[in-house]
Write a protein that holds these residues in place. Structure first.
Motif: not given
Length: 204
Positions: A108-109, A114-117, A135-136, A143-145
């Protein structure tokens, strides 16, 4: 293509981006698979992953040739921590075990960043926005997980049925009867063993 330390290679589709990270190493006895040592290793993994259309033009320290992704040494260490947590979470889900609280915090951390855009070009193509970081990338994986664990195929997260193979996948096939990490590897070995067993039984 998945490359094994024994020199063999075979096609392996785990069915989700987060599961593609697992074969780069892992906790405990899986450490011998370690493939993430420096920033270029993580960039290379991202470029070869199921992330669509590569990672666009770019460059600079900690990036691969033609990559918009810049990764620091600390982010490589973070990738290993996230990957090891994913191993335990995914294996636990496949076995019906509850998730470990520390591994949930790690996941969760990572997802909180912020993800890749992705963005649309004037030509109608999709590309990654510049400035992508390790980190992105890890946020995108985390988030996919989360989507996998809470989605329609969460009950189809499985370990390969072959003895001694710990590869994990999500079965997205319509019939839902996938047993092997790869028919090319474990599936074929099972067929050969079964054939030999039948021949032995017939000779007795």
């Amino acid at each position: 293509m998945l490359r094994h330390p024994d020199g063999s290679s075979f096609r392996f589709d785990p069915g989700a981006l987060c599961l593609e990270l697992l074969p780069t190493g892992g906790p405990g006895p899986l450490a011998y698979l370690e493939a993430l040592y420096e920033p270029a290793d993580l960039v290379r993994w991202a470029e070869e992953s199921r992330l669509p259309d590569g990672l666009g033009p770019g460059g600079g320290p900690g990036s691969g040739p033609g990559s918009a992704l810049v990764v620091s040494a600390g982010e490589v260490a973070d990738a290993r921590v996230l990957r090891d947590a994913l191993w335990r979470l995914v294996e636990g889900r496949a076995e019906g075990a509850p998730p470990g609280p520390d591994d949930l915090v790690t996941l969760n951390d990572a997802a909180a960043h912020p993800p890749l855009v992705a963005r649309l070009t004037a030509g109608g193509d999709r590309e990654w926005a510049p400035g992508g970081t390790g980190a992105g990338l890890l946020s995108t994986v985390a988030r996919d997980a989360v989507e996998l664990f809470t989605g329609a195929f969460a009950h189809r997260i499985r370990a390969c049925g072959a003895d001694g193979c710990r590869l994990l996948f999500v079965d997205t096939s319509r019939p839902g009867r996938r047993r092997w990490c790869s028919m090319e590897r474990c599936g074929n070995r099972h067929k050969v063993r079964a054939h030999r067993a039948r021949l032995t039984a017939a000779d007795e």
